[in-house]
Design an enzyme around this catalytic site. Structure first.
Site, PDB file in Angstrom:
ATOM      1  N   LYS A  31     -14.305  -6.413  -6.715  1.00 36.09           N
ATOM      2  CA  LYS A  31     -14.567  -6.630  -5.298  1.00 36.09           C
ATOM      3  C   LYS A  31     -16.074  -6.751  -5.113  1.00 36.09           C
ATOM      4  CE  LYS A  31     -10.463  -4.165  -3.648  1.00 36.09           C
ATOM      5  NZ  LYS A  31      -9.958  -2.968  -2.926  1.00 36.09           N
ATOM      6  N   LYS A  49       0.853  -1.178   0.000  1.00 40.36           N
ATOM      7  CA  LYS A  49       0.000   0.000   0.000  1.00 40.36           C
ATOM      8  C   LYS A  49       0.895   1.236   0.000  1.00 40.36           C
ATOM      9  CE  LYS A  49      -4.295  -1.618   0.347  1.00 40.36           C
ATOM     10  NZ  LYS A  49      -5.386  -1.240  -0.561  1.00 40.36           N
TER      11      LYS A  49
END
Length: 335
Positions: free
Chosen positions: A252, A154
Site C-alpha cells: 500500500k 473484512k
C-alpha cells in the site's frame, strides 16, 4: 527529474464523506480525511493524495506538519531518491512521491506507467470489500455487487460470526473469488478454528491473520490457503522477513511511502518467490491512480477505496465487469 528545478508546494487536508460507516477489526470509519499535495514548477504541476496509516499514528494532520517542516528543502528542488532519504515511510512521503511522478510525466510527455517500464495500463480485476457487519448486512452488501468477480470480506476475529459471514457470501456467490482480511484479529488458535470453514468455502487468500509483531508464530505453519502480509510489511526492508511466514506481500502506497518504494518492493518480492498484492487505504481516485500502476505488476488487486465515498473526484477511476480502470486524464495526463 532534476533536483535543481525549483518548486512551489501546496498542501491541504480534505475530508471525504463515506456513503455509510465502514467497519473492520477494532475500527469504524465515518469519513476519511486525506492530505493532498500539489507541486508546481514553471511548466506543470503534480499531485499526490495520502490518508496516512491510522494504526501507526500517521494521520493527515501529521502528514501536513511533516511536509511543512521540510518546505524549504522541497521547494529548492528534490527528486524521488532524495525524497526517500529525507522522509520516512508513510503518508507524507507517499503524497510527495506521487506528486513528483505526475510532475515528471508532464515534463517528459510520457505517461507514468511508461516511465515505470510498463507498456500499457489495462483494467484489472479488483476485489470489492464487504465491511465486518452482521452476517445479514454482509449478505445485503454482497447482493448489491452482482458485477464483482472478486469479493473481500473484512473479519473481526469473532470466530463464529466470521464463519457465518463467509458461509452466507459463498452461498450467494458460488462463482466469485473470495478472500478474507482479518486485520490482525486472530490468534494462531482461532485461525486454526476458522480454517476448515475457509477451506470448505473456497477462500483463496487470508490477509493479516495475526497481530503485527507476532509473525514468528507463523514459522512452519502449513496453511492450506495463502497468507498475505499487510500490517506486517510496511516497506522494502520488511519484505525478506516474510519468507517462510507469508506467501503474499500486500503493498500500500500510504504504508511504504509512494510509488517509488512500491516498485522496489515488487521487484524484491518477486526475487524472493513471493506473490504480490496492491491495496489502498480509503481515499479518492487520486490515491487509487498511482496504485493502479502498481496493479499492472501484481497477482492480486484490491483497489475499491473510492467506491465507499459519497462523492469522488472527476474524472475518477471506473469499475466495469468487476475490473478497475484508471483514465490517464485522472493522474499523470501528458496532454
Amino acid at each position: 527529474m532534476s533536483s535543481t528545478i525549483p518548486l512551489k508546494m501546496q498542501v491541504e487536508i480534505e475530508r471525504l464523506r463515506l456513503k455509510s460507516p465502514f467497519r473492520i477489526a477494532g475500527y469504524t470509519f465515518n469519513d476519511v480525511p486525506v492530505a493532498v499535495v500539489t507541486l508546481h514548477s514553471e511548466r506543470a504541476c503534480g499531485r499526490g493524495e495520502a490518508a496516512g496509516v491510522y494504526y501507526l499514528n500517521d494521520p493527515p494532520e501529521q502528514i501536513v506538519r511533516t511536509l511543512e517542516s521540510h518546505r524549504s528543502t522541497i521547494e529548492r528542488g528534490i527528486d524521488r531518491e532524495q525524497l526517500r532519504q529525507l522522509l520516512p515511510l508513510g503518508g507524507a512521503r507517499n503524497a510527495m512521491d506521487c506528486a513528483l511522478w505526475e510532475l515528471e510525466a508532464r515534463h517528459s510527455g510520457k505517461h507514468v506507467w511508461t516511465l515505470c517500464g510498463i507498456d500499457q495500463a489495462v483494467p484489472r480485476i479488483t476485489t470489492f470489500t464487504l465491511s465486518a457487519d452482521e452476517p445479514a448486512a454482509v449478505l445485503r452488501s454482497a447482493e448489491a455487487l452482482p458485477h464483482a468477480q472478486a469479493l473481500k470480506l473484512k473479519l473481526d476475529g469473532d470466530v463464529q460470526m466470521d464463519k457465518e459471514r463467509v458461509r452466507v457470501v459463498r452461498k450467494l456467490r458460488p462463482d466469485a473469488w473470495i478472500g478474507v482480511d482479518a486485520n490482525q484479529g486472530y490468534t494462531l488458535k482461532s485461525l486454526n478454528a476458522v480454517m476448515p470453514t475457509f477451506v470448505e468455502a473456497g477462500v483463496k487468500l487470508i490477509e493479516q491473520p495475526l497481530r503485527r509483531g507476532h509473525e514468528a508464530e507463523l514459522e512452519g505453519f502449513d496453511s492450506p490457503i495463502p497468507l498475505a502480509a499487510d500490517e506486517s510489511v510496511q516497506g522494502l526492508t520488511d519484505v525478506p522477513g516474510l519468507v517462510g511466514r507469508f506467501q503474499v506481500v500486500n503493498i500500500k502506497l500510504d504504508k511504504c511511502g509512494g510509488l517509488t518504494e512500491a516498485l522496489a518492493m515488487v521487484r524484491e518480492a518477486r526475487r524472493l518467490g513471493l506473490q504480490v498484492m496492491v491495496g489502498n487505504m480509503m481515499g479518492s481516485s487520486l490515491a487509487t491512480a498511482p496504485a493502479f500502476v502498481v496493479a499492472q505488476l501484481c497477482d492480486y488487486v484490491d483497489l475499491d477505496g473510492s467506491v465507499f465515498l459519497a462523492e469522488d473526484r472527476r474524472p475518477g477511476v471506473t469499475y466495469q465487469d468487476g475490473k478497475v480502470h484508471c483514465p490517464s486524464s485522472l493522474w499523470g495526463d501528458v496532454k
